[in-house]
Design an enzyme around this catalytic site. Structure first.
Site, mmCIF file in Angstrom:
data_model
loop_
_atom_site.group_PDB
_atom_site.id
_atom_site.type_symbol
_atom_site.label_atom_id
_atom_site.label_comp_id
_atom_site.label_asym_id
_atom_site.label_seq_id
_atom_site.Cartn_x
_atom_site.Cartn_y
_atom_site.Cartn_z
ATOM 1 C CG ASN B 15 -1.959 0.978 1.329
ATOM 2 O OD1 ASN B 15 -2.119 1.619 2.359
ATOM 3 N ND2 ASN B 15 -2.709 1.179 0.261
ATOM 4 C CE LYS B 208 3.916 5.021 13.802
ATOM 5 N NZ LYS B 208 3.315 5.289 12.509
ATOM 6 C CG ASN B 273 -0.337 -0.342 17.006
ATOM 7 O OD1 ASN B 273 -0.005 -1.422 17.460
ATOM 8 N ND2 ASN B 273 0.173 0.146 15.885
ATOM 9 C CD GLN B 303 4.888 -2.595 12.614
ATOM 10 O OE1 GLN B 303 4.684 -1.402 12.622
ATOM 11 N NE2 GLN B 303 5.645 -3.177 11.716
#
Lengths: 363, 363
Positions: B15, B208, B273, B303
């Protein structure tokens, strides 16, 4: 010899003032360095029941008008007499709408304790062409006292119900006094830290509202989180740049504090500036902010729109407009000179300057 | 003598890789310093129609599988042969899932041009106990090339439809090469700037995700924007602090760039997330992340959860746990040692240290 205990008075009793009184009152009970009683000056009003607001607060421990349903603490005493409320206090907390502060300061000249310390929780100072008219300076100048500020991501109703939050105290020189303010406000759910940068902290509280308008335009144009995040970031950069140009002592690190990035995030996620700007953009700029305000805010005014205008005047007066594409675009959208879509149409012009000994070097 | 034109190959075609190819292809057509053709290595797949993915991309100019509906540009050439795709390129853009990078690097040893420059768009490196295993270092070490990184608030599908966004290029020493990458990626709706801080930029892209879990917990507990903003701010501070501890050259200012505060905001507003962490908190931590992932993400892995674990191991190994209450609390919530409500229950422990000549001074 017993050390002298501090006496605290809160000048103001609106939504945020009442929450401040609650925070403070929980700490004065707990800490030996403060008298238990927290006096709160209340602009007297007659309630629909015929009772006076101060009487109801003192009977119920609730500010039934501005913070219903929340107990302020039994040691909070509402006082309708401004002079009486402040006369014995050596710690004065100012938390009124900013347009009342000049009048209040004039009334207090010569009426406060000579050694008093002040703190301002008031956001939204005016920015005059010559530069911002800091509320902390207004207080210092009129009353001859040192004045700190407390700003941050502080939605009063969320803190009232003890949701976790933070705040930043900005101080000028006296770290010891700053620490005393931190002790007075800090609780397990309201974490306060101090930075030596009054102007930086105070400017954040005002300038964020201009960025919130930009964020609202992005929302109204359905541009997504990615664009919104980019606009918030550019806004934060312009907040930092203009603050440093106006006050070369302002520190970069201040913008990482609660008063900076956190308050900006809260204001760009919720908040009335964002909300009205979203509606403005959805209407393609065809309904004015005055009209939307009247419809959406029950008589409250949007600080962002007037701050954007004031900031634009400063930028224009100092020939800095091109250094601040976001700030200037927001104002031009507000007054109908540009369409809302312009919020992402400027080419980035990162402020290309450095500050050398207080003056700007453009390059 | 005509100056030598650069040839670009994009290694990866998911993507984000497809969007990167589109951005790049619009610029190579426009700018004289690049050959028009952009080669894109595509991991060959057979589509349900029986056709090969590369054939369809080259016929339709669309990556029908990973970015349907968006024209990549006629000058994008899909190539299923990795070695062939890179052999003439002096600018290599790596944008594959991070777990494939080591294998790809091994295959490319000795197969690339000797003067090639590389850039990594890959977020989510692993953090080993000894420290982060930077993808940019992996590429540099295996291939003997200089490697920049490009990170930022980049939701591929939003950039694909040309919504305004920004990105940050991190470079090590060579400003001229960094500027070339900026020219290659920068468009009117995708504004790129360069900072001399590879590690800072790259670490932002990974860390992040841990903060996004914290933000998701706050959402799942219905704590409001104020608390969420505070948690995001504390997260940003911990991102900055750990990056500086691990790499003393990391700059504070990097966290004000798109890769820092803007990517954090995007990820904490949307993103998987945040979404799974919200569901985790709504279920009171009673359904595991594995279970929620399987249900909500169609086989993709989160992740953030593994990064939180990896960061925890680094912190624990270096005895820094108490300096990073948010990072450590996130991991302890993920593994069920603490309830989701713990996300706001720790007492703030601002990292009390300074870095003197690369070593930590605690105080």
């Amino acid at each position: 010899m017993t050390p002298v205990k501090s006496r605290v008075t809160v000048v103001g009793s609106g939504n945020w003032g009442s929450v401040a009184a609650k925070l403070i009152a929980s700490n004065t009970l707990r800490l030996n360095s403060f008298h238990d009683e927290v006096r709160m000056w209340v602009y007297e009003e007659k309630l629909p029941t015929g009772e006076k607001l101060t009487q109801v607060i003192n009977r119920t421990n609730e500010n039934v008008k501005y913070l219903p349903g929340v107990k302020l603490g039994k040691n909070v005493v509402a006082d309708p007499d401004l002079e009486n409320a402040v006369k014995n206090a050596n710690m004065l907390v100012f938390v009124t709408p900013h347009q009342f502060m000049e009048g209040i300061c004039k009334r207090l000249v010569g009426k406060i304790m000579p050694n008093a310390e002040a703190i301002s929780l008031i956001k939204g100072m005016e920015v005059k062409r010559e530069g911002p008219c800091m509320i902390s300076s207004l207080i210092s100048d009129h009353l001859g006292v040192n004045c700190c500020v407390l700003m941050g991501a502080n939605i009063a109703n969320e803190i009232a119900v003890e949701k976790f939050s933070e705040a930043t105290v900005g101080y000028r020189k006296d770290k010891q006094t700053a620490d005393q303010w931190v002790h007075l406000f800090n609780t397990s759910y309201f974490m306060v830290s101090a930075v030596q940068d009054v102007e930086g902290v105070e400017l954040c509280g005002t300038l964020k509202n201009v960025v919130a308008l930009a964020a609202g335009f992005v929302d109204g144009l359905d541009m997504g989180n990615n664009t919104k995040a980019a606009i918030m970031r550019i806004g934060l950069r312009e907040m930092k740049a203009i603050s440093k140009l106006l006050f070369p002592t302002v520190k970069d690190s201040t913008f990482f504090e609660s008063c900076g990035v956190a308050d900006l995030i809260t204001t760009c996620l919720g908040g009335r500036n964002r909300k009205c700007a979203e509606a403005f953009a959805r209407n393609g700029g065809k309904r004015s902010f005055d009209e939307l305000e009247a419809e959406m805010l029950q008589g409250q005014k949007l600080q962002g729109v007037s701050t954007a205008k004031e900031v634009y005047e400063v930028l224009s007066h100092r020939k800095w407009l091109e250094l601040f594409p976001l700030f200037s675009t927001v104002h031009e959208i507000c007054i109908g000179h540009l369409p809302p879509t312009a919020i992402v149409k400027y080419r980035e012009q990162p402020p290309k300057f450095s500050i050398v000994e207080g003056s700007i070097q453009l390059f």
